[in-house]
Write a protein that holds these residues in place. Structure first.
Motif, PDB file in Angstrom:
ATOM      1  N   LEU A 132       1.071  -0.879  -0.192  1.00 48.61           N
ATOM      2  CA  LEU A 132       0.202   0.155   0.427  1.00 48.61           C
ATOM      3  C   LEU A 132       0.880   1.473  -0.358  1.00 48.61           C
ATOM      4  CD1 LEU A 132      -3.302  -0.309   0.262  1.00 48.61           C
ATOM      5  CD2 LEU A 132      -2.159  -2.228   0.357  1.00 48.61           C
ATOM      6  N   TYR A 133       1.593   1.133   0.911  1.00 48.65           N
ATOM      7  CA  TYR A 133       2.734   2.589   1.500  1.00 48.65           C
ATOM      8  C   TYR A 133       3.333   2.855  -0.869  1.00 48.65           C
ATOM      9  CZ  TYR A 133       7.047   5.597   1.754  1.00 48.65           C
ATOM     10  OH  TYR A 133       7.940   5.999   2.032  1.00 48.65           O
ATOM     11  N   VAL A 171      -3.546   4.086   5.963  1.00 49.13           N
ATOM     12  CA  VAL A 171      -2.856   4.425   7.084  1.00 49.13           C
ATOM     13  C   VAL A 171      -1.456   4.472   5.839  1.00 49.13           C
ATOM     14  CG1 VAL A 171      -0.791   4.744   8.687  1.00 49.13           C
ATOM     15  CG2 VAL A 171      -3.440   4.626   9.141  1.00 49.13           C
ATOM     16  N   ALA A 172      -1.317   2.919   5.568  1.00 46.47           N
ATOM     17  CA  ALA A 172       0.345   2.961   5.070  1.00 46.47           C
ATOM     18  C   ALA A 172       0.257   3.252   3.616  1.00 46.47           C
ATOM     19  CB  ALA A 172       0.853   1.397   4.588  1.00 46.47           C
ATOM     20  N   PHE A 173      -1.246   3.022   2.543  1.00 46.60           N
ATOM     21  CA  PHE A 173      -1.360   4.435   1.394  1.00 46.60           C
ATOM     22  C   PHE A 173      -0.688   5.653   1.766  1.00 46.60           C
ATOM     23  CE2 PHE A 173      -3.784   6.648  -1.089  1.00 46.60           C
ATOM     24  CZ  PHE A 173      -3.178   6.071  -2.323  1.00 46.60           C
ATOM     25  N   ALA A 174      -1.888   6.147   2.386  1.00 45.94           N
ATOM     26  CA  ALA A 174      -1.608   7.525   2.480  1.00 45.94           C
ATOM     27  C   ALA A 174       0.044   8.184   3.175  1.00 45.94           C
ATOM     28  CB  ALA A 174      -2.716   8.243   3.797  1.00 45.94           C
ATOM     29  N   MET A 175       0.555   7.441   3.985  1.00 48.26           N
ATOM     30  CA  MET A 175       2.219   7.739   4.100  1.00 48.26           C
ATOM     31  C   MET A 175       3.141   8.102   2.826  1.00 48.26           C
ATOM     32  SD  MET A 175       2.738   5.462   7.725  1.00 48.26           S
ATOM     33  CE  MET A 175       5.010   6.434   7.623  1.00 48.26           C
ATOM     34  N   GLY A 176       2.603   6.812   1.966  1.00 48.63           N
ATOM     35  CA  GLY A 176       3.198   7.333   0.342  1.00 48.63           C
ATOM     36  C   GLY A 176       2.961   8.230  -0.038  1.00 48.63           C
ATOM     37  N   LEU A 177       1.584   8.304  -0.111  1.00 50.03           N
ATOM     38  CA  LEU A 177       0.987   9.610  -1.015  1.00 50.03           C
ATOM     39  C   LEU A 177       1.444  10.964  -0.498  1.00 50.03           C
ATOM     40  CD1 LEU A 177      -0.714  10.333  -3.353  1.00 50.03           C
ATOM     41  CD2 LEU A 177      -2.791  10.020  -1.038  1.00 50.03           C
ATOM     42  N   PHE A 178       1.245  10.996   1.202  1.00 50.48           N
ATOM     43  CA  PHE A 178       1.833  12.556   1.085  1.00 50.48           C
ATOM     44  C   PHE A 178       2.935  12.458   2.290  1.00 50.48           C
ATOM     45  CE2 PHE A 178      -2.871  11.636   1.797  1.00 50.48           C
ATOM     46  CZ  PHE A 178      -3.017  12.674   0.655  1.00 50.48           C
ATOM     47  N   GLY A 179       3.670  11.596   2.253  1.00 50.63           N
ATOM     48  CA  GLY A 179       5.637  11.597   2.394  1.00 50.63           C
ATOM     49  C   GLY A 179       6.030  12.432   2.026  1.00 50.63           C
ATOM     50  N   GLY A 180       6.631  13.494   2.483  1.00 49.91           N
ATOM     51  CA  GLY A 180       7.523  14.460   2.521  1.00 49.91           C
ATOM     52  C   GLY A 180       6.885  15.462   2.296  1.00 49.91           C
ATOM     53  N   ARG A 181       5.945  15.814   2.437  1.00 51.09           N
ATOM     54  CA  ARG A 181       5.003  16.979   2.844  1.00 51.09           C
ATOM     55  C   ARG A 181       4.646  17.222   4.322  1.00 51.09           C
ATOM     56  NH1 ARG A 181       0.150  15.583  -1.585  1.00 51.09           N
ATOM     57  NH2 ARG A 181       1.526  14.198  -3.893  1.00 51.09           N
ATOM     58  N   GLY A 182       5.229  16.706   4.921  1.00 50.52           N
ATOM     59  CA  GLY A 182       4.576  17.675   6.612  1.00 50.52           C
ATOM     60  C   GLY A 182       6.537  17.806   6.838  1.00 50.52           C
ATOM     61  N   ASN A 183       6.141  17.572   8.480  1.00 51.88           N
ATOM     62  CA  ASN A 183       6.767  18.112   9.010  1.00 51.88           C
ATOM     63  C   ASN A 183       7.712  17.128  10.797  1.00 51.88           C
ATOM     64  OD1 ASN A 183       7.847  20.856   8.115  1.00 51.88           O
ATOM     65  ND2 ASN A 183       5.266  21.595   9.439  1.00 51.88           N
ATOM     66  N   LEU A 184       6.937  15.249  10.368  1.00 51.14           N
ATOM     67  CA  LEU A 184       7.052  14.806  11.240  1.00 51.14           C
ATOM     68  C   LEU A 184       8.179  13.531  10.979  1.00 51.14           C
ATOM     69  CD1 LEU A 184       3.091  13.707  12.171  1.00 51.14           C
ATOM     70  CD2 LEU A 184       4.384  15.546  13.281  1.00 51.14           C
ATOM     71  N   GLY A 185       9.075  13.832  11.712  1.00 49.81           N
ATOM     72  CA  GLY A 185      10.109  12.735  11.779  1.00 49.81           C
ATOM     73  C   GLY A 185      11.092  12.940  10.620  1.00 49.81           C
ATOM     74  N   PRO A 186      11.849  11.690  10.302  1.00 48.24           N
ATOM     75  CA  PRO A 186      13.233  11.671   9.365  1.00 48.24           C
ATOM     76  C   PRO A 186      12.203  11.907   7.802  1.00 48.24           C
ATOM     77  CG  PRO A 186      13.003  10.415  10.232  1.00 48.24           C
ATOM     78  CD  PRO A 186      11.856  10.692  11.624  1.00 48.24           C
TER      79      PRO A 186
END
Length: 488
Positions: A132-133, A171-186
């Motif tokens: 899903l990611y 959740v796994a899908f959305a982490m892939g879709l929106f990853g790099g667009r926020g401020n949480l963690g590396p």
């Protein structure tokens, strides 16, 4: 010279035949227990996808996805513990005749379930998270403009059933879709919302749980489905008992087939339980699963897919809202651009049937008349209906709404994708790029003769008792195998 040429052609023929035999991958033949990455790119090579005209832009996306690869349920883990006890008894019996153990595979000696002692089951596992990611990442890249707005739950609506593996998949899908667009963690993740509906009232994604007529139908037809599968299991039970000189029972073969699917999908082990069966036996066992899927969840009865009408109507209504927003020139970020749903095979299969996928055009008219179709042909005959393709783990349908402003007669189109690849719609002249008005008229409208309540209320069904079918008239055996439920 002619004789030499003939010999060379014969050798080439034998060589190509042996190569074809070698490329049989059991991991692609595990029905709905198949992992997404091994089948997602299997497509009909004879089908030529439509060319999307220049100037057409996607303005809305509907995704209906199954959850990713999951662990076996507690019930199934108990079944594997029983299998271990049964195998130990067969081995002990064979040891009384030492020569007989020479044919038994070494892994059978002392085998215990990899899930022995595990307390919980059915959860999304690491490969399922990856499925899903990675899907989220691919969609972000493929529809970069459509999915590139700043996240808001009203712009990108994420929905999941009230089952942990489905919500974890979202959740796994959305982490892939929106990853790099926020401020949480590396990974610069961001928070996002996942909405769920109670299992007792979720008619969009768990309609099979809320439709009493369907639950009654499935319960009443399971013994007949089991009876249809028995000859295959009897044949394979006899073959394996002779091959390994162990007194396998039909239930042993059923459990070994389940173990094969779990080992191959979750553990990438194909030389133990799967290795007990030859390719033709795997094909037959796959067919029994596909037959069950067809009868109890697919085209075997119109009720199976008509109960999914609320979902199809929701998809169409979301497209109509997007068209309205586009026509009124609403600013980007002020209206919904994607509706992303995560559910189960029992959701994906009926939804695919409502769209008319995996059919010949001549069969599509029959489902519009709500007629059951013939059973999927038995191997070695070819069939379109394969659970491994229709609803593997993370299997999905996408309906992407396009705006084509240059086309004055048909401005909006629906692009239909299954497992990320264009698929033909029999109801739209076998095209994957269908005018929106034609989609509504040919795909949705024929099924609107009754609403969900009329379809699913038991009292209504009793008033219109259907004629007895060849399936329901099948006799039940006293020594029948416990039906393999897909527990999706």
């Amino acid at each position: 010279m002619f004789a030499l040429l003939h010999l060379l052609l014969l050798l080439l023929s034998l060589s190509s035949h042996s190569i074809a035999d070698e490329i049989f991958d059991v991991r692609q033949h595990l029905a709905t227990v198949t992992r997404y990455d091994v089948v997602k790119d299997i497509v009909d090579s004879s089908y030529v996808p439509a060319q999307i005209p220049d100037g057409c832009e996607p303005i809305h996306l509907n995704l209906v996805s199954r959850h990713g690869t999951r662990a076996p349920t507690k019930k199934r883990m108990t079944e594997l513990d029983r299998l271990a006890s049964s195998l130990q008894a067969h081995i002990a019996e064979a040891k009384e005749h030492e020569s007989l153990l020479e044919k038994a595979p070494a892994w059978l000696l002392g085998w215990t379930s990899p899930w022995k002692g595990k307390v919980n089951g059915g959860e999304l596992v690491a490969p399922g998270e990856d499925e899903l990611y990675d899907l989220g990442i691919r969609l972000r890249e493929r529809f970069s403009r459509l999915l590139g707005d700043e996240y808001h739950p009203d712009v990108y609506a994420i929905k999941a059933t009230q089952v942990p593996r489905a919500s974890a998949s979202s959740v796994a899908f959305a982490m892939g879709l929106f990853g790099g667009r926020g401020n949480l963690g590396p990974g610069k993740q961001r928070a996002f919302a996942v909405s769920t509906e109670s299992r007792a009232s979720d008619i969009l994604l768990r309609f099979y749980d809320t439709c009493q007529s369907y639950k009654n139908y499935r319960k009443s037809e399971q013994p007949a489905v089991e009876k249809l599968k028995e000859p295959v299991f009897d044949e394979i039970t006899l073959a394996l008992s002779k091959r390994y000189e162990l007194n396998f029972t039909r239930q042993d073969i059923s459990s070994l087939w389940f173990l094969c699917k779990q080992e191959a999908s979750l553990l990438d082990i194909t030389n133990q339980a799967c290795g007990l069966f030859d390719d033709s036996e795997v094909a037959l066992l796959e067919w029994t699963d596909d037959l069950e899927l067809f009868i109890l969840k697919g085209y075997g009865k119109s009720l199976n897919y008509l109960m999914g009408l609320p979902l199809l109507k929701d998809v169409v209504e979301s497209m109509e809202s997007a068209i309205k927003a586009n026509e009124e020139a609403h600013p980007s970020g002020s209206y919904e651009k994607a509706r992303l749903r995560f559910a189960h095979a029992e959701t994906i299969v009926p939804f695919s049937c409502l769209l008319g996928l995996f059919l010949e055009e001549s069969e599509y008219s029959r489902i519009q008349r709500e007629e059951p179709l013939d059973y999927p042909p038995k191997p070695p005959k070819r069939r379109n209906w394969r659970g491994s393709i229709i609803a593997p783990f993370a299997g999905n349908n996408m309906l992407v709404l396009y705006n084509c402003p240059a086309n004055k007669s048909n401005k909006y189109y629906v692009h239909v994708l299954h497992n990320e690849h264009p698929v033909p719609l029999p109801g739209c002249n076998n095209s994957d790029f269908c005018p929106f008005e034609v989609f509504k008229e040919k795909i949705l409208q024929p099924h609107l003769k009754e609403d969900y309540d009329a379809i699913c209320t038991v009292k209504k069904q009793h008033a219109q008792k259907p004629a007895a079918s060849k399936l329901s008239s099948a006799p039940s055996g006293s020594d029948s195998m416990e039906l393999q439920k897909h527990e999706l």
